[in-house]
Design an enzyme around this catalytic site. Sequence first.
Site, PDB file in Angstrom:
ATOM      1  N   ARG A 162      51.156  40.714  47.378  1.00 11.11           N
ATOM      2  CA  ARG A 162      52.496  40.976  46.838  1.00 11.11           C
ATOM      3  C   ARG A 162      53.283  39.673  46.707  1.00 11.11           C
ATOM      4  NH1 ARG A 162      49.514  45.246  49.042  1.00 11.11           N
ATOM      5  NH2 ARG A 162      50.246  47.210  48.146  1.00 11.11           N
ATOM      6  N   ASP A 191      44.798  42.857  45.622  1.00  5.24           N
ATOM      7  CA  ASP A 191      45.504  44.129  45.478  1.00  5.24           C
ATOM      8  C   ASP A 191      45.950  44.238  44.026  1.00  5.24           C
ATOM      9  OD1 ASP A 191      47.150  46.513  46.073  1.00  5.24           O
ATOM     10  OD2 ASP A 191      46.928  45.857  48.148  1.00  5.24           O
ATOM     11  N   HIS A 285      43.558  50.100  44.143  1.00  3.24           N
ATOM     12  CA  HIS A 285      44.325  48.864  44.352  1.00  3.24           C
ATOM     13  C   HIS A 285      43.687  47.697  43.588  1.00  3.24           C
ATOM     14  CE1 HIS A 285      47.360  50.210  47.213  1.00  3.24           C
ATOM     15  NE2 HIS A 285      46.426  50.948  47.796  1.00  3.24           N
ATOM     16  N   GLU A 352      43.923  55.037  49.291  1.00  2.00           N
ATOM     17  CA  GLU A 352      44.824  55.461  48.223  1.00  2.00           C
ATOM     18  C   GLU A 352      44.177  55.477  46.836  1.00  2.00           C
ATOM     19  OE1 GLU A 352      49.121  54.309  50.150  1.00  2.00           O
ATOM     20  OE2 GLU A 352      48.173  52.768  48.928  1.00  2.00           O
TER      21      GLU A 352
END
Length: 554
Positions: A162, A191, A285, A352
């Site tokens: 990030r 990611d 991701h 996820e």
Amino acid sequence: MRKIIFLFLILISFKISAQEVNIIPQPAYLDIKKTQKPFIIDAKTQIVVIDSALTPSADFLNDYLQKYYKLKLNITNVTPGGNFIKLISNTRISEFDDAYSLIASDQNLAIIGTSKPGVFYGIQSLLQLLPATASQQIAVPSLVIADHPRFDYRGMHLDVSRHFFDVAFIKQYIDYLALHKMNYFHWHLTDDHGWRIEIKKYPKLTEIGAWRNGSIIGLWPGKGNENIKYQVLPNEIKITPKDAVIKTDGIRHGGFYTQEQIKEVVDYAAKRYVTIIPEIEMPAHSMALLAAYPELGTEPNKKYAVAETWGMMNKYNNVLQASDTTFKFLENVLTEVMALFPSPYIHIGGDEASKVWWKQSTASQQVMKANGLKNESELQSYFIRRMEKFVNSKGKTIIGWNEILQGGLAPNAVVMSWQGEKGGIEAAMQNHKAIMTPENKMYFNHGQFVKEDSLTASTPSLLADVYNYEPVPAELNTEQAKYIWGAQGCLWSEYITNPAKVQYQLFPRLDALSEVLWSPKEKRNYPDFQKRLKAQFRRYDLMGITYSKRYLAN
């Protein structure tokens, strides 16, 4: 007169030292010899190392003394008559792995470890016996410490996808872990928001995947995006309005580590007995990967882009196609990654992954049919098992987030339990190693206080809750409990853009976590920890570490 003043100062420093032994994490055994004189470290003190394998630890101690106390000591393999610090390796001093004893008298100081890491951990305790102000003469109280870790896995994570952090800060971060006797650094390198490791076979991963053209402003969904709605349905994901454009700050952000830089960091960590576990996310991701190589997605003709917002990016389809082409690509990537990291463990994510995109993909459905898979959860398990088989063939073990339990756990996998403790319990009951990192307590990107003074994720993770966390769930019997390998703190960087904010979010929750993982369970005492923390804060002031001053008011 000078002699009298000097002796008075020595006695004063001895008295203070004797009263203030504030080591974090708390040692298993500590006996302060209150009636005995302290050991004085000065410019004439020597560091004695007979076993050359302990030289890196001696260098570490010397560098610390030079940096913070302007003392550079002589390192020798000859034991003088007095005034020395001796580092010794002796497997017989304890039945525990990586244990150490620290014995200080007025004549000398000895650190004896059952292993090289044990000696290094003894040095970390010594550093916490030093005053928090620079001095040419340092009084260390006469004492005996016998100590060892409770858990074999004592981990801390950092997300650099990030927001990217340079090599100099990654080394600093590793030093923070070392000071707290942590031994695993989980480096989250890929990611949706950026691919951070050079892969020579696939240069577009860093040419394209390492850069995004903006980041949302403020908390998710970001300023100007409040009216965008997402509906996650069994067979589709609806975004309203259909032509929604995410508003961001428009600032290009990115960066990556070259393979030479990775080697440099791995070597740095090894000298501090910290094992780096790299994470390469799959099968979800993966937007940064797909931006560079869209042919690996379930919609190969789609124009993928590196994500500019936070949250679960599978709403935009970040899932890899479970094809032979994808598996070969990932095998080539992991071959380069495994060559850089000597760690026996490789983290492959596995969390996820929205099943919607596989449901909508004809190619995915064909893979399922060809392999007799009943549903998309079994397809995820198939994906993870394929990658595990390859990683195992290279002599390494995979770690995955608890979603890898879906559809059946891969035979040798380690489970990292983040959605509460359920995944860790389930893994331990299946005789698989588990690492506990439940989000509500172990995610340090969450606020430290009910009312935080800066942007943080979701509900707070309070210091007391971290300290009182018990990694071994009560649901497990004695045999199953052996599979709880340890625990880990996680630091995700959506709202962390600079090193000072990393420090602010990390400290003092890292102190609490270190005591949970190192100290005997029966030694834990939160009021006493808070008292010792005050001394730790003075040490952080000396080291230039940012932390919340609100703790000082308690």
